[in-house]
Scaffold this motif. Structure first.
Motif, PDB file in Angstrom:
ATOM      1  N   ASP A   1       0.965  -1.242   0.142  1.00  0.00           N
ATOM      2  CA  ASP A   1      -0.157   0.206   0.023  1.00  0.00           C
ATOM      3  C   ASP A   1       0.707   1.221  -0.016  1.00  0.00           C
ATOM      4  O   ASP A   1       1.585   1.539   0.897  1.00  0.00           O
ATOM      5  CB  ASP A   1      -0.726  -0.237   1.061  1.00  0.00           C
ATOM      6  N   ASN A   2       0.941   1.821  -0.837  1.00  0.00           N
ATOM      7  CA  ASN A   2       1.783   3.048  -1.184  1.00  0.00           C
ATOM      8  C   ASN A   2       0.918   4.543  -0.905  1.00  0.00           C
ATOM      9  O   ASN A   2       1.329   5.471  -1.273  1.00  0.00           O
ATOM     10  CB  ASN A   2       2.603   3.195  -2.656  1.00  0.00           C
ATOM     11  N   GLY A   3      -0.180   4.407  -0.305  1.00  0.00           N
ATOM     12  CA  GLY A   3      -0.987   5.524   0.062  1.00  0.00           C
ATOM     13  C   GLY A   3      -0.359   6.507   1.198  1.00  0.00           C
ATOM     14  O   GLY A   3       0.558   6.049   1.702  1.00  0.00           O
ATOM     15  N   ALA A   4      -0.886   7.432   1.300  1.00  0.00           N
ATOM     16  CA  ALA A   4      -0.460   8.397   2.406  1.00  0.00           C
ATOM     17  C   ALA A   4      -1.231   7.730   3.855  1.00  0.00           C
ATOM     18  O   ALA A   4      -0.303   8.000   5.081  1.00  0.00           O
ATOM     19  CB  ALA A   4      -1.246   9.742   2.261  1.00  0.00           C
ATOM     20  N   ASP A   5      -2.121   7.162   3.877  1.00  0.00           N
ATOM     21  CA  ASP A   5      -2.711   6.646   5.178  1.00  0.00           C
ATOM     22  C   ASP A   5      -3.636   5.339   4.809  1.00  0.00           C
ATOM     23  O   ASP A   5      -3.383   5.126   3.326  1.00  0.00           O
ATOM     24  CB  ASP A   5      -3.845   7.650   5.570  1.00  0.00           C
ATOM     25  N   PHE A   6      -4.010   4.813   5.607  1.00  0.00           N
ATOM     26  CA  PHE A   6      -4.714   3.360   5.366  1.00  0.00           C
ATOM     27  C   PHE A   6      -5.558   3.076   6.381  1.00  0.00           C
ATOM     28  O   PHE A   6      -5.496   3.725   7.411  1.00  0.00           O
ATOM     29  CB  PHE A   6      -3.752   2.121   5.427  1.00  0.00           C
ATOM     30  N   GLN A   7      -6.866   2.574   5.947  1.00  0.00           N
ATOM     31  CA  GLN A   7      -7.787   2.016   6.965  1.00  0.00           C
ATOM     32  C   GLN A   7      -7.468   0.717   7.868  1.00  0.00           C
ATOM     33  O   GLN A   7      -6.783  -0.203   6.608  1.00  0.00           O
ATOM     34  CB  GLN A   7      -9.048   1.722   6.008  1.00  0.00           C
TER      35      GLN A   7
ATOM     36  N   GLN B   1     -14.821  -5.084   6.527  1.00  0.00           N
ATOM     37  CA  GLN B   1     -13.903  -5.026   7.485  1.00  0.00           C
ATOM     38  C   GLN B   1     -12.916  -4.019   7.690  1.00  0.00           C
ATOM     39  O   GLN B   1     -11.845  -4.338   8.373  1.00  0.00           O
ATOM     40  CB  GLN B   1     -13.185  -6.476   7.265  1.00  0.00           C
ATOM     41  N   PHE B   2     -13.180  -2.852   7.008  1.00  0.00           N
ATOM     42  CA  PHE B   2     -12.115  -1.831   7.395  1.00  0.00           C
ATOM     43  C   PHE B   2     -12.706  -0.926   8.498  1.00  0.00           C
ATOM     44  O   PHE B   2     -13.948  -0.404   8.302  1.00  0.00           O
ATOM     45  CB  PHE B   2     -11.856  -0.804   5.946  1.00  0.00           C
ATOM     46  N   GLY B   3     -12.028  -0.398   9.357  1.00  0.00           N
ATOM     47  CA  GLY B   3     -12.446   0.609  10.299  1.00  0.00           C
ATOM     48  C   GLY B   3     -11.777   1.795  10.104  1.00  0.00           C
ATOM     49  O   GLY B   3     -11.590   2.546   8.931  1.00  0.00           O
ATOM     50  N   ASP B   4     -11.591   2.358  11.212  1.00  0.00           N
ATOM     51  CA  ASP B   4     -10.791   3.816  11.160  1.00  0.00           C
ATOM     52  C   ASP B   4      -9.462   4.118  10.195  1.00  0.00           C
ATOM     53  O   ASP B   4      -8.709   3.132  10.092  1.00  0.00           O
ATOM     54  CB  ASP B   4     -10.439   4.389  12.548  1.00  0.00           C
ATOM     55  N   TRP B   5      -9.386   5.204   9.785  1.00  0.00           N
ATOM     56  CA  TRP B   5      -7.936   5.357   9.211  1.00  0.00           C
ATOM     57  C   TRP B   5      -6.904   5.414  10.150  1.00  0.00           C
ATOM     58  O   TRP B   5      -7.333   6.000  11.186  1.00  0.00           O
ATOM     59  CB  TRP B   5      -8.064   6.752   8.289  1.00  0.00           C
ATOM     60  N   PHE B   6      -5.761   5.040   9.920  1.00  0.00           N
ATOM     61  CA  PHE B   6      -4.633   5.166  11.079  1.00  0.00           C
ATOM     62  C   PHE B   6      -4.429   6.403  11.615  1.00  0.00           C
ATOM     63  O   PHE B   6      -4.425   6.572  12.908  1.00  0.00           O
ATOM     64  CB  PHE B   6      -3.484   4.411  10.416  1.00  0.00           C
TER      65      PHE B   6
END
Length: 170
Positions: free
Chosen positions: A94-100, A111-116
């Motif tokens: 995952d090369n995004g700025a943030d992740f769920q 199954q995805f929660g809060d952003w980190f």
């Protein structure tokens, strides 16, 4: 690896505010204790901050997502020594700025929660403890930050993440 997680590891490393099962007093046992229970003994019920190293060997291929799910932390139930849902993971690559956080929400549809970064913000507001689930009329109404003397002292020294109005004193 997402930029937010890479920065966390570079500047902070790993964190584990969990209590041992022997030290933790669960909510339902607190009222029946023969003596008053110190607040530190039930702090683990407020989802303590845990971010593990990704170098452990628990990565599993997630067929549905087509990426490897790397173990990040136990879910909030396991942190409080209850049987819980799926542990928290980061899906890589995952090369995004943030992740769920994967596994934070435990249902088949999502199954995805809060952003980190949002998870860290919320946890910092509670001095390293994200808070417990607030129930209103038998429905989840959000989260309540811990109202404990030591978490208030811890939170008072933390700067808000990404808040441009906050400047270090100096």
């Amino acid at each position: 690896m997402p930029l937010s997680l890479r920065a966390f590891y570079e500047f902070v490393g790993t964190v584990n505010f969990m209590q041992s099962a022997n030290q933790l007093v669960q909510w339902h046992k607190r009222e029946n204790a023969p003596e008053p229970v110190p607040e530190l003994s039930y702090a683990g019920e407020y989802d303590p901050l845990v971010v593990q190293s990704l170098d452990n060997e628990d990565a599993e291929w997630d067929q549905r997502q087509g990426r490897s799910a790397w173990y990040l932390a136990p879910d909030e139930c396991h942190k409080a020594n209850y049987s819980g849902g799926m542990n928290y993971h980061v899906l890589l690559p995952d090369n995004g700025a943030d992740f769920q956080i994967y596994g934070m929400i435990c249902n088949e549809e999502d199954q995805f929660g809060d952003w980190f970064v949002d998870y860290l913000r919320e946890t910092f507001r509670g001095g390293g403890f994200r808070g417990g689930i607030a129930i209103d009329d038998d429905e989840v109404a959000g989260r309540e930050l811990p109202d404990l003397a030591f978490t208030r002292r811890l939170a008072a020294g933390l700067q808000e993440l990404g808040d441009e109005r906050s400047t270090p004193e100096g």
